[in-house]
Design a protein around this motif. Sequence first.
Motif, PDB file in Angstrom:
ATOM      1  N   LEU A 133     -15.888  13.677  -0.206  1.00  0.00           N
ATOM      2  CA  LEU A 133     -15.212  12.973   0.886  1.00  0.00           C
ATOM      3  C   LEU A 133     -14.438  11.763   0.339  1.00  0.00           C
ATOM      4  O   LEU A 133     -13.279  11.534   0.671  1.00  0.00           O
ATOM      5  CB  LEU A 133     -16.270  12.519   1.881  1.00  0.00           C
ATOM      6  N   LEU A 134     -15.109  11.002  -0.525  1.00  0.00           N
ATOM      7  CA  LEU A 134     -14.461   9.832  -1.133  1.00  0.00           C
ATOM      8  C   LEU A 134     -13.245  10.246  -1.959  1.00  0.00           C
ATOM      9  O   LEU A 134     -12.174   9.635  -1.872  1.00  0.00           O
ATOM     10  CB  LEU A 134     -15.449   9.125  -2.063  1.00  0.00           C
ATOM     11  N   ALA A 135     -13.434  11.295  -2.748  1.00  0.00           N
ATOM     12  CA  ALA A 135     -12.351  11.719  -3.635  1.00  0.00           C
ATOM     13  C   ALA A 135     -11.159  12.208  -2.820  1.00  0.00           C
ATOM     14  O   ALA A 135     -10.008  11.944  -3.176  1.00  0.00           O
ATOM     15  CB  ALA A 135     -12.847  12.821  -4.571  1.00  0.00           C
ATOM     16  N   VAL A 142     -12.097   7.613  -9.212  1.00  0.00           N
ATOM     17  CA  VAL A 142     -10.778   7.845  -9.802  1.00  0.00           C
ATOM     18  C   VAL A 142     -10.864   8.986 -10.815  1.00  0.00           C
ATOM     19  O   VAL A 142     -10.016   9.882 -10.841  1.00  0.00           O
ATOM     20  CB  VAL A 142     -10.250   6.567 -10.497  1.00  0.00           C
ATOM     21  N   ALA A 143     -11.926   8.947 -11.627  1.00  0.00           N
ATOM     22  CA  ALA A 143     -12.084   9.993 -12.637  1.00  0.00           C
ATOM     23  C   ALA A 143     -12.179  11.364 -11.986  1.00  0.00           C
ATOM     24  O   ALA A 143     -11.580  12.330 -12.464  1.00  0.00           O
ATOM     25  CB  ALA A 143     -13.328   9.722 -13.476  1.00  0.00           C
ATOM     26  N   MET A 144     -12.918  11.458 -10.872  1.00  0.00           N
ATOM     27  CA  MET A 144     -13.042  12.750 -10.188  1.00  0.00           C
ATOM     28  C   MET A 144     -11.678  13.278  -9.774  1.00  0.00           C
ATOM     29  O   MET A 144     -11.352  14.445  -9.986  1.00  0.00           O
ATOM     30  CB  MET A 144     -13.891  12.587  -8.927  1.00  0.00           C
ATOM     31  N   VAL A 145     -10.889  12.399  -9.155  1.00  0.00           N
ATOM     32  CA  VAL A 145      -9.584  12.822  -8.649  1.00  0.00           C
ATOM     33  C   VAL A 145      -8.685  13.243  -9.805  1.00  0.00           C
ATOM     34  O   VAL A 145      -8.040  14.293  -9.768  1.00  0.00           O
ATOM     35  CB  VAL A 145      -8.929  11.679  -7.848  1.00  0.00           C
ATOM     36  N   VAL A 146      -8.678  12.430 -10.855  1.00  0.00           N
ATOM     37  CA  VAL A 146      -7.751  12.708 -11.949  1.00  0.00           C
ATOM     38  C   VAL A 146      -8.206  13.905 -12.783  1.00  0.00           C
ATOM     39  O   VAL A 146      -7.402  14.730 -13.200  1.00  0.00           O
ATOM     40  CB  VAL A 146      -7.582  11.460 -12.831  1.00  0.00           C
ATOM     41  N   LEU A 147      -9.519  14.019 -12.993  1.00  0.00           N
ATOM     42  CA  LEU A 147     -10.022  15.126 -13.790  1.00  0.00           C
ATOM     43  C   LEU A 147      -9.783  16.454 -13.097  1.00  0.00           C
ATOM     44  O   LEU A 147      -9.455  17.447 -13.724  1.00  0.00           O
ATOM     45  CB  LEU A 147     -11.524  14.974 -14.037  1.00  0.00           C
ATOM     46  N   GLY A 148      -9.974  16.462 -11.779  1.00  0.00           N
ATOM     47  CA  GLY A 148      -9.815  17.705 -11.053  1.00  0.00           C
ATOM     48  C   GLY A 148      -8.371  18.148 -11.039  1.00  0.00           C
ATOM     49  O   GLY A 148      -8.050  19.301 -11.280  1.00  0.00           O
ATOM     50  N   PHE A 161     -10.692   6.742   5.194  1.00  0.00           N
ATOM     51  CA  PHE A 161     -11.567   7.770   4.634  1.00  0.00           C
ATOM     52  C   PHE A 161     -12.761   7.119   3.933  1.00  0.00           C
ATOM     53  O   PHE A 161     -13.902   7.528   4.121  1.00  0.00           O
ATOM     54  CB  PHE A 161     -10.798   8.603   3.599  1.00  0.00           C
ATOM     55  N   GLY A 162     -12.440   6.102   3.124  1.00  0.00           N
ATOM     56  CA  GLY A 162     -13.507   5.393   2.411  1.00  0.00           C
ATOM     57  C   GLY A 162     -14.499   4.786   3.390  1.00  0.00           C
ATOM     58  O   GLY A 162     -15.710   4.847   3.179  1.00  0.00           O
ATOM     59  N   GLY A 163     -13.975   4.192   4.471  1.00  0.00           N
ATOM     60  CA  GLY A 163     -14.838   3.559   5.459  1.00  0.00           C
ATOM     61  C   GLY A 163     -15.774   4.563   6.120  1.00  0.00           C
ATOM     62  O   GLY A 163     -16.973   4.311   6.264  1.00  0.00           O
TER      63      GLY A 163
END
Lengths: 306, 376
Positions: B41-43, B276-282, B247-249
């Motif tokens: 959800l965060l990502a 950030v790593a999750m988003v960029v890695l994916g 979304f974060g909230g």
Amino acid sequence: MDIFIQQIINGLVLGSVYALVALGYTMVYGIINLINFAHGEVLMVGALTSWTVVTELRGTMPDWLLMIVSLAAAIVVCAALNFTIEKIAYRPLRNAPRLAPLITAMGMSLLLQTLAMIIWKPNYKPYPILLPSEPFNVFGAVINTTQILILVVTAITLAGLMYLVNKTKLGRAMRATAENPRVAGLMGVKPDMVISATFVIGAALAALAGVMYAANYGSVQHTMGFLPGLKAFTAAVFGGIGNLPGAMVGGVLLGLIESLGAGYIGVLTGGVLGSHYQDIFAFIVLILVLTLRPQGLLGERVADRA
Amino acid sequence: MKNKLVVFALCGLALFITPLIAQYFGNAWVRIIDSALLYVLLALGLNIVVGYAGLLDLGYIAFYAVGAYMFGLLSSPHLTETFPAIGAMFPNGLHTPIILAIPLAAGLAGAVGVLLGAPTLKLRGDYLAIVTLGFGEIIRVFINNLDAPVNITNGPKGLSQIDPMHLGKLTMGKAIDVFGFTIPPVTLYYYLFLLLVLGSVVLCYRLERSRIGRAWMAIREDEIAAKAMGINTRNMKLLAFGMGATFGGVSGTMFAAFQNFVSPESFALNESVMVVAMVVLGGLGHIPGVILGALLLASLPEVLRYVAGDLQSMTEGRLDAAILRQLLIALAMIAIMLARPRGLWPSPEHGKAAPGAQAPTPVPPGIPADVTRSAP
């Protein structure tokens, strides 16, 4: 009034540490446009290396010699470390999308912190007092010999670096690479070698800053590099990134703002906010500078980037 | 068409029974899946900001914190106990219904997001990254210290006894029986999070193909050109910040209700870096990629806890599960960037250049990547 002078002294000492670290950021950014997130961790590795040498060899030699030996060890370790980091993590990504090296740099910062935690364990370690720590009175405020030494060493280092960048062949190669690596390459400069040299010099400065930071505050730990690193970057931006005198001025000013802010925030806000808000000043400065004067205090003199 | 329906039905069934199987092996496994879903959800939220609009936000976890704390304040006894006036107004405690609490928390997070975005509009790339990082730290410093002189956040001790998700009399805090089959709270939360994730995926998918989404991508690719084409870049960037923060909230409220406890520790900078790593890695801007990245980084280290015990005894306790997790995340960030700089599962048509400009011109080593353009 003596609080004021005391905070100025503290600010100058803190600021000179920031200035040394900021130089590493600004040189790297000037040449390859990368925020080297791991730079603060290099400071930490320097401080912890020096701590290891000091605790292992204490008593085998006079304290002042031990200090120099530990400093030398820290510089060697950090220089080797930064050289390796650049070679394996940043160099292959030099033509990749801009986010990729930034993410590797963040990963490297996390990696170094974790490795340091494994090697040195996560607890705080006291850094012994090696230098004579005699307090002097200056207009009602106190400054000790360690702090004076920090100021003197910083000044000498900065002068040496200015000489290196402005007068030597390596310095000219660095400036040329920062200006335009392709053309510099055509003129016989080896950009890869220059970039490695920049990382090594930056690491040496960070190691020096780390040892001084440890000697001044008297304790070391694996997370100690992160905030100084971030603030040093702020200092570099404050002075105008890519600009060496800018990094120095930015570092010293940021140190002053921070310690004056921490000293007076309680009085100014009627006790609502206390000195534990010290860490927010750097970021407020950063936001203000970037919105009001994005090129920084001394601007980005394009011809003089190194 | 028929095949597609079958695939959808099978996927739905698989998602539905996953926790029931996992629950059989122990609630801890369901908890791992739950927290992985929270990270998804965060990502997805951060993907709106970084992936679509190209604004690298390193302070994202702050909105998560704002949402979590707002929800925590509205549904824990902290406010009524600390302030007698509020206590007198709500003698039974401040159990705000979620229909009110979630929108309030999400709204506050969104407002903070816009507030944060406003002064940084002119910045891009690295500068934006470092400023948002600073903002995140400022919010954390405040949360950590706002316990004196007026105790609002309870400082490092955090807020406890937060109500679980509840709608009227229905609460997710207790196990319920369905046809003689007991469903524990963790599994109930799984279904809630799953619904939210599915809703978010649909929302993101629709956003991506809307005028707004295309405007964001235009800004990401070339801001000046986007401006020239009549896109109001300022409003669009603020919208991206606000929407990501909302979304974060929402994720924050879920986290607070799920844990029943929030403290500043959960919102450290490492968490921001991890999202950030999750988003960029994916794979930036590619929904399946982002979900893959989040699931991988969130669950893999948890599963590795089971081998961590042996490693710990082998290394005299130096290498415990938490450290191993950090080590793996750091190594993954570096290794995946080196091997696949565009992420594990990048979007297929992403960043296509104009015909004829496909092949990059060869450059000698040592040339920095294009400075003016933000990351694709």
